[in-house]
Design an enzyme around this catalytic site. Structure first.
Site, PDB file in Angstrom:
ATOM      1  N   CYS A 127     -11.890   3.190   4.521  1.00 40.65           N
ATOM      2  CA  CYS A 127     -11.064   4.243   3.913  1.00 40.65           C
ATOM      3  C   CYS A 127     -10.924   4.023   2.408  1.00 40.65           C
ATOM      4  O   CYS A 127     -10.140   3.179   1.965  1.00 40.65           O
ATOM      5  CB  CYS A 127      -9.698   4.290   4.584  1.00 40.65           C
ATOM      6  SG  CYS A 127      -8.632   5.593   3.915  1.00 40.65           S
ATOM      7  N   CYS A 130      -7.445   4.905   1.008  1.00 46.35           N
ATOM      8  CA  CYS A 130      -6.431   3.876   1.295  1.00 46.35           C
ATOM      9  C   CYS A 130      -6.649   2.647   0.414  1.00 46.35           C
ATOM     10  O   CYS A 130      -5.697   2.088  -0.122  1.00 46.35           O
ATOM     11  CB  CYS A 130      -6.508   3.407   2.749  1.00 46.35           C
ATOM     12  SG  CYS A 130      -6.748   4.695   3.956  1.00 46.35           S
ATOM     13  N   ASP A 131      -7.874   2.199   0.302  1.00 49.34           N
ATOM     14  CA  ASP A 131      -8.127   0.870  -0.273  1.00 49.34           C
ATOM     15  C   ASP A 131      -8.839   0.864  -1.622  1.00 49.34           C
ATOM     16  O   ASP A 131      -8.959  -0.192  -2.248  1.00 49.34           O
ATOM     17  CB  ASP A 131      -8.960   0.041   0.724  1.00 49.34           C
ATOM     18  CG  ASP A 131      -8.187  -0.203   2.016  1.00 49.34           C
ATOM     19  OD1 ASP A 131      -6.939  -0.237   1.946  1.00 49.34           O
ATOM     20  OD2 ASP A 131      -8.816  -0.322   3.071  1.00 49.34           O
TER      21      ASP A 131
END
Ligand code: NDP
Length: 303
Positions: A127, A130-131
């Site tokens: 992701c 997300c990261d």
């Protein structure tokens, strides 16, 4: 003796637990079945910095634990168990269930390499939204050639000086417009016909051993993050015979609601969303599913 459940929630990610919190507060006495991976995809992520309300971020597993506690504190019963079969057509049911919320999520696909598994959460992630932030200013590697891969490559290109994108064929599967955006971006370098042999690094990703499947040449690419964007599989196998779904198996909900084609069955989170797939959007649709259930049950009582 038959059992009566007012609101059954299948799945325990942000969608499932948010649905549970709202349903419990509406006195629907929800029962959650966690599924085989209690807490869902966030259990395999580290810091979550994009969920509103956590100014310094929160670890994925901690967030899920707190969501579970919050759901239990307002009266949800959480069962560690998996619903292995459903039959939404049988009457009478041995267990009477008035409303069901499907929140079983989706599972990110990975390449299946041992080195990829070993470095999961230590540079390997599925992701970018997300990261990606954790790799700001660093060079990264991304695998995939679909719309998700293009979107994630573009997202990363705004954070990282170089995004090495590996496409296993000589063309991408993504829509033309997304491909063009990727090609036009100066700091995305596309490696065509290229696959990953190994993810390199002991405690953190340092790069990969790649190979060109046309020339059969092996070569190394350096990078601190390894982003896998080769698609997701919605966890819908047990519902597929009953609930309308698209070709990839994602459940179809009525526009602007969480209603499925079966009365009293609602779907929320990644199981019905292949575009956004964020904890906060899952939580949002989880809330919608609980409100839809509440209204549905209220209408039932009127008739
Ligand atoms: P897709 O299935 O569309 O694409 C997967 C990509 O990963 C393909 O390029 C595929 O290669 C590649 N791939 C699969 N397995 C491997 C492997 N083992 N090694 C290397 N590469 C691999 O998945 P997406 O998640 O990109 O998209 C899913 C759906 O969601 C699509 O319908 C897409 O259009 C939609 N979507 C739409 C968005 C939007 O509208 N903004 C954003 C994101 C997704 P190959 O082509 O060779 O099979």
């Amino acid at each position: 003796m038959s059992e009566h459940i007012k609101c059954l929630i299948i799945g325990s990610g942000p969608a499932g637990y948010t649905a549970a919190i709202y349903a419990a507060r509406a006195n629907l006495k929800p029962i959650v079945y966690t599924g085989p991976e209690p807490g869902g995809q966030l259990m395999t992520t580290t810091d979550v910095e994009n969920f509103p309300g956590y100014p310094t971020g929160i670890m994925g597993p901690q967030m899920m634990d707190e969501l579970k506690q919050q759901a239990e504190n307002v009266g949800t019963v959480v069962n560690y168990g998996t619903v292995t079969k459903v039959d939404f057509s049988v009457h009478p049911k041995r267990i009477t269930i008035d409303a069901v919320i499907l929140a079983t999520g989706a599972t990110a696909k990975y390449l299946g390499l041992e080195s990829e598994q070993k470095l999961m959460g230590k540079g390997v992630t599925a992701c970018a939204v997300c990261d990606g932030f954790f790799y700001k200013g660093q060079e990264v590697i991304l695998v995939g050639g679909g719309d998700s891969a293009c979107e994630e490559a573009l997202y990363l290109s705004n954070l990282c000086p170089l995004v090495n994108m590996l496409v296993r064929r000589d063309q991408m599967r993504a829509s033309k417009i997304m491909q063009q955006r990727v090609i036009d971006k100066e700091n995305i370098k596309v490696f065509w016909n290229t696959q990953t042999k190994e993810v390199l690094g002991d405690d953190a990703v340092t790069g990969i051993l790649a190979f060109n499947n046309k020339t059969n040449e092996d070569f190394e690419i350096k990078g601190d993050g390894f982003f896998v964007a080769i698609g997701h599989k919605p966890n819908t196998d047990i519902f597929i015979d009953f609930i309308d779904h698209d070709d990839a198996g994602y459940l179809i909900t009525e526009a602007g609601s969480t209603k499925t084609n079966i009365k009293g069955v609602f779907a929320c989170g990644d199981v019905q969303d292949k575009i956004y797939r964020q904890a906060v959007t899952a939580a949002g649709t989880g809330c919608m599913a609980a409100l839809d259930s509440e209204r549905y049950l209220a209408e039932l009582e009127l008739t």
